[in-house]
Design a protein around this motif. Structure first.
Motif, mmCIF file in Angstrom:
data_model
loop_
_atom_site.group_PDB
_atom_site.id
_atom_site.type_symbol
_atom_site.label_atom_id
_atom_site.label_comp_id
_atom_site.label_asym_id
_atom_site.label_seq_id
_atom_site.Cartn_x
_atom_site.Cartn_y
_atom_site.Cartn_z
ATOM 1 N N ILE A 44 1.322 -13.761 2.377
ATOM 2 C CA ILE A 44 1.344 -13.397 1.198
ATOM 3 C C ILE A 44 2.189 -11.706 1.368
ATOM 4 O O ILE A 44 1.906 -10.904 0.549
ATOM 5 N N LYS A 45 3.189 -12.184 2.282
ATOM 6 C CA LYS A 45 3.091 -10.740 2.675
ATOM 7 C C LYS A 45 4.536 -9.740 1.260
ATOM 8 O O LYS A 45 4.406 -9.093 1.022
ATOM 9 N N ASP A 46 4.818 -11.124 0.935
ATOM 10 C CA ASP A 46 6.104 -10.676 -0.054
ATOM 11 C C ASP A 46 5.502 -10.124 -1.583
ATOM 12 O O ASP A 46 6.002 -9.198 -1.918
ATOM 13 N N LYS A 47 4.020 -11.243 -1.624
ATOM 14 C CA LYS A 47 3.638 -10.152 -3.004
ATOM 15 C C LYS A 47 3.634 -9.386 -3.043
ATOM 16 O O LYS A 47 2.763 -8.291 -3.856
ATOM 17 N N ILE A 48 2.683 -8.658 -1.345
ATOM 18 C CA ILE A 48 2.003 -7.516 -1.407
ATOM 19 C C ILE A 48 2.803 -6.310 -1.227
ATOM 20 O O ILE A 48 2.876 -5.259 -2.575
ATOM 21 N N LEU A 49 3.925 -6.587 -1.026
ATOM 22 C CA LEU A 49 5.537 -6.165 -0.433
ATOM 23 C C LEU A 49 5.842 -5.760 -1.490
ATOM 24 O O LEU A 49 6.362 -4.947 -2.624
ATOM 25 N N ASN A 50 6.042 -6.446 -2.555
ATOM 26 C CA ASN A 50 6.744 -6.724 -4.117
ATOM 27 C C ASN A 50 5.330 -5.853 -5.104
ATOM 28 O O ASN A 50 5.583 -4.757 -6.226
ATOM 29 N N GLU A 51 4.347 -5.843 -5.142
ATOM 30 C CA GLU A 51 3.399 -4.820 -5.806
ATOM 31 C C GLU A 51 3.584 -3.354 -5.706
ATOM 32 O O GLU A 51 3.283 -2.497 -6.269
ATOM 33 N N ILE A 52 3.920 -3.458 -3.799
ATOM 34 C CA ILE A 52 3.551 -2.070 -3.360
ATOM 35 C C ILE A 52 5.003 -1.080 -3.539
ATOM 36 O O ILE A 52 5.727 -0.381 -4.357
ATOM 37 N N GLY A 68 4.381 -4.492 5.747
ATOM 38 C CA GLY A 68 4.643 -6.013 5.761
ATOM 39 C C GLY A 68 4.300 -6.539 7.337
ATOM 40 O O GLY A 68 4.035 -8.106 7.057
ATOM 41 N N LEU A 69 5.042 -6.148 8.166
ATOM 42 C CA LEU A 69 4.291 -6.192 9.886
ATOM 43 C C LEU A 69 3.348 -5.951 10.508
ATOM 44 O O LEU A 69 2.237 -7.527 10.480
ATOM 45 N N LEU A 70 2.091 -5.153 9.091
ATOM 46 C CA LEU A 70 0.351 -5.397 9.775
ATOM 47 C C LEU A 70 0.130 -6.532 8.777
ATOM 48 O O LEU A 70 -0.217 -7.166 9.515
ATOM 49 N N GLN A 89 -5.570 -10.917 0.916
ATOM 50 C CA GLN A 89 -4.408 -10.406 -0.472
ATOM 51 C C GLN A 89 -5.630 -8.724 -0.809
ATOM 52 O O GLN A 89 -4.304 -7.491 -0.827
ATOM 53 N N ASN A 90 -6.768 -8.529 -1.118
ATOM 54 C CA ASN A 90 -7.110 -8.061 -1.711
ATOM 55 C C ASN A 90 -7.752 -7.135 -0.366
ATOM 56 O O ASN A 90 -7.745 -6.250 -0.580
ATOM 57 N N VAL A 91 -8.237 -7.835 0.767
ATOM 58 C CA VAL A 91 -8.096 -6.335 2.066
ATOM 59 C C VAL A 91 -7.458 -5.725 2.080
ATOM 60 O O VAL A 91 -7.101 -4.397 2.456
ATOM 61 N N PHE A 92 -5.661 -6.854 2.067
ATOM 62 C CA PHE A 92 -4.639 -5.618 2.744
ATOM 63 C C PHE A 92 -3.893 -4.595 1.207
ATOM 64 O O PHE A 92 -4.003 -3.543 1.908
#
Lengths: 252, 187
Positions: free
Chosen positions: A10-18, B26-28, B55-58
């Motif tokens: 889910i890394k890319d998804k989260i970084l995109n949102e950030i 992203g590393l985390l 995802q919600n946690v992050f």
């Protein structure tokens, strides 16, 4: 097998949102403000708890209800009868909330719940009793109650609690002393004269210390307007003025 | 900074994120996404949308990262957020108005012996695979954190925000409950 089941990306998804600004960090001052608010609330609840406890102690002192504890087990039961349970229950509920507030802090949740509650209860007891018995805090509030904000003034008007007719407890003025018997003026009902039968085991020195005109605290069984006393105590510092305040509050 | 560097601590990465290095977050995510997914799957037992929950946690971690004190352990902090997220998900399915956890009332002795743990580890993992779904979530959680995620009693106490003695007694009861359920299944 297990590892495969839990693989996610889910890394890319989260970084995109950030990066797009859909998710943003809350500023540090928000957390600082929240901490300050929580600390202030905790401190406020602690202050109110101590205040109520000190008021309970003051009320027992000024009403001379604590003198009942010197009359043995029956005196203790009489003390429980006149105890302001409502205030104590409110105080315990506040301490419960206080405990809940403290659990938001690290030192709070590391303690077992019951022990933390006991520590808080003891602290409130010690500070509350100390404030009343060790300082003139309550006495000065009582004296200035007319000039204080109305809620506090009204609160302290209730500090001197009246004895209730029929419970066998009264502050009385001695009119006559007989053999094992007193004739007294009952302060609970302005000027009514009643008989008080003295206990058989009343120490001689206490009996001899009684003189006509004294104000005494009497505890006993009340039947047909006669009190069969199990305890009697001279109240030398009893201010008539206070008795009058009390009478007014009962019969108003 | 080489962001593939595995020597850098979680807390140092957090410091970078707090200073505005968004990529460092992203590393985390890389380090914790699978651990949290495993924790969530085991803890929640019957939840399908675990990816959304992680995802919600992050997201929550990123939003609140300025509140993290870098002198503390990041792992305990992120697991704490995950715990809250998963507990909220559980609560959606149960109507509990006020719950009292009696394990937290008094203190209990703690024996977190690493030698005993090592010996138990294999056995417990087998038992957890066999019967974890049948015990209550309160017990499931401590078993997962201690035996699968290999987190110490002290850190679990920080994650769940309860006294350390409570973790000891909860793990003991969880093991008993798990063994009982497995025995019942065998019969």
């Amino acid at each position: 097998m297990e590892k495969e089941e839990t693989q996610i990306n889910i890394k890319d998804k989260i970084l995109n949102e950030i990066q797009s600004g859909d998710i943003s960090m809350r500023p540090r001052f928000q957390f600082t403000l929240r901490l300050i608010a929580l600390s202030a609330l905790t401190f406020f609840i602690l202050l109110i708890s101590v205040f109520i406890l000190t008021f309970i102690s003051f009320s027992a002192r000024i009403s001379h209800h604590d003198e009942l504890l010197g009359f043995g087990f029956r005196g203790f039961l009489a003390f429980l009868l006149v105890f302001p349970w409502f205030f104590l229950i409110v105080d315990i509920i506040l301490i419960f909330f206080l405990e809940r507030c403290l659990r938001n802090f690290k030192f709070g949740y590391r303690f077992p719940v019951f022990y933390l509650f006991l520590v808080l209860l003891s602290a409130v007891l010690i500070f509350g009793l100390g404030l009343d018995r060790g300082t003139s805090f309550n006495d000065s509030i009582l004296e200035r109650r007319e000039h204080l904000p109305r809620p506090i003034g009204n609160f302290y008007n209730q500090a001197n609690r009246p004895m209730i007719k029929g419970e066998g407890l009264c502050f009385c003025k001695i009119l006559a002393i007989g053999n094992k018997k007193l004739i007294v003026e009952d302060s609970r009902k302005g000027g009514t004269v009643i008989d008080v039968l003295l206990p058989n085991d009343l120490p001689l020195e206490i009996f001899e210390s009684l003189t006509i005109g004294d104000t005494v605290l009497i505890a006993g069984q009340e039947r047909d307007g006669v009190i069969e006393a199990f305890g009697i105590r001279n109240i030398p510092n009893m201010h008539l003025e206070r008795l009058e305040i009390r009478e007014q509050s009962i019969y108003r | 900074m080489n962001k593939d560097d595995t020597d850098i601590t979680d807390e140092s990465i957090v410091m970078l994120v707090q200073k505005g290095d968004k990529e460092a977050f992203g590393l985390l995510v890389d380090r914790y996404q699978n651990k949290l997914a495993r924790y969530g799957r085991k803890f929640l037992s019957r939840v399908e949308d675990i990816e959304d929950m992680v995802q919600n946690v992050f997201i929550s971690a990123y939003e609140n990262i300025q509140n993290f004190d870098v002198t503390l352990k990041f792992s305990s902090w992120i697991y704490r957020i995950a715990h809250n997220t998963f507990v909220n998900a559980l609560r959606k399915n149960t109507k509990s108005f006020l719950t009292i956890d009696f394990d937290t009332l008094l203190s209990h002795p703690v024996y977190d012996d690493p030698d005993i743990k090592e010996r138990e580890q294999k056995e417990m993992r087998v038992l957890i695979d066999q019967g974890l779904e049948d015990i209550s979530s309160k017990y499931r959680e401590v078993l997962v954190l201690h035996y699968l995620e290999e987190i110490s009693y002290k850190d679990i106490a920080e994650i769940l925000q309860v006294p350390i003695g409570t973790i000891g007694i909860r793990i003991k009861r969880a093991k008993e409950a798990l063994r009982e359920k497995i025995d019942q299944k065998k019969i």
